[in-house]
Design an enzyme around this catalytic site. Sequence first.
Site, PDB file in Angstrom:
ATOM      1  CE1 TYR A  18      -4.011   2.144   0.740  1.00 26.13           C
ATOM      2  CE2 TYR A  18      -2.417   3.402   2.001  1.00 26.13           C
ATOM      3  CZ  TYR A  18      -3.645   3.296   1.404  1.00 26.13           C
ATOM      4  OH  TYR A  18      -4.511   4.361   1.457  1.00 26.13           O
ATOM      5  CG  HIS A  22      -0.911   5.591  -1.384  1.00 29.34           C
ATOM      6  ND1 HIS A  22      -1.457   4.325  -1.411  1.00 29.34           N
ATOM      7  CD2 HIS A  22      -1.952   6.457  -1.431  1.00 29.34           C
ATOM      8  CE1 HIS A  22      -2.770   4.422  -1.458  1.00 29.34           C
ATOM      9  NE2 HIS A  22      -3.102   5.701  -1.477  1.00 29.34           N
ATOM     10  CE1 TYR A  41      -6.238  11.020   1.843  1.00 34.72           C
ATOM     11  CE2 TYR A  41      -6.686  11.475  -0.450  1.00 34.72           C
ATOM     12  CZ  TYR A  41      -6.868  10.692   0.672  1.00 34.72           C
ATOM     13  OH  TYR A  41      -7.696   9.605   0.619  1.00 34.72           O
ATOM     14  CD1 TRP A  76      -6.293   5.423  -5.860  1.00 36.17           C
ATOM     15  CD2 TRP A  76      -4.387   5.225  -7.007  1.00 36.17           C
ATOM     16  NE1 TRP A  76      -5.275   5.259  -4.955  1.00 36.17           N
ATOM     17  CE2 TRP A  76      -4.097   5.147  -5.636  1.00 36.17           C
ATOM     18  CE3 TRP A  76      -3.348   5.119  -7.923  1.00 36.17           C
ATOM     19  CZ2 TRP A  76      -2.796   4.976  -5.149  1.00 36.17           C
ATOM     20  CZ3 TRP A  76      -2.051   4.956  -7.431  1.00 36.17           C
ATOM     21  CH2 TRP A  76      -1.792   4.886  -6.061  1.00 36.17           C
ATOM     22  CD1 TRP A  77     -10.789   4.689  -5.697  1.00 40.80           C
ATOM     23  CD2 TRP A  77     -12.781   4.581  -6.693  1.00 40.80           C
ATOM     24  NE1 TRP A  77     -11.534   5.744  -5.247  1.00 40.80           N
ATOM     25  CE2 TRP A  77     -12.753   5.697  -5.845  1.00 40.80           C
ATOM     26  CE3 TRP A  77     -13.928   4.304  -7.434  1.00 40.80           C
ATOM     27  CZ2 TRP A  77     -13.857   6.542  -5.703  1.00 40.80           C
ATOM     28  CZ3 TRP A  77     -15.018   5.146  -7.296  1.00 40.80           C
ATOM     29  CH2 TRP A  77     -14.984   6.255  -6.441  1.00 40.80           C
TER      30      TRP A  77
END
Length: 103
Positions: A18, A22, A41, A76-77
């Site tokens: 993960y 990112h 963010y 992206w999802w």
Amino acid sequence: MIKKAVRMKLYPGLKEEYAKRHNQLWPEMKKMLKDHGAKSYSIFFDPETDYLFGYLEIEDEERWAQTANTEINRKWWDFMADVMETNPDNSPVTVDLEQVFEL
């Protein structure tokens, strides 16, 4: 500035993957987030529960909500669906968190 916090769930043992994804966030994804008013963010990880905590600062709720309808966000999802809990459309399962204190 609007502050938002959300909770998401990572599948066990996938924190490194993960984080890697990112850290290599696609430039067009970064641009889309900024174009839709994201000023900040950050995502944090709880190793005891595999929960992710996202904190955002945005300019406008309506503008931010439009991110879900962008092609790059849907891509992206799909890319992230194998590492975290998702809805049928591959959007992350999120729980909005309520702010109860600020210094």
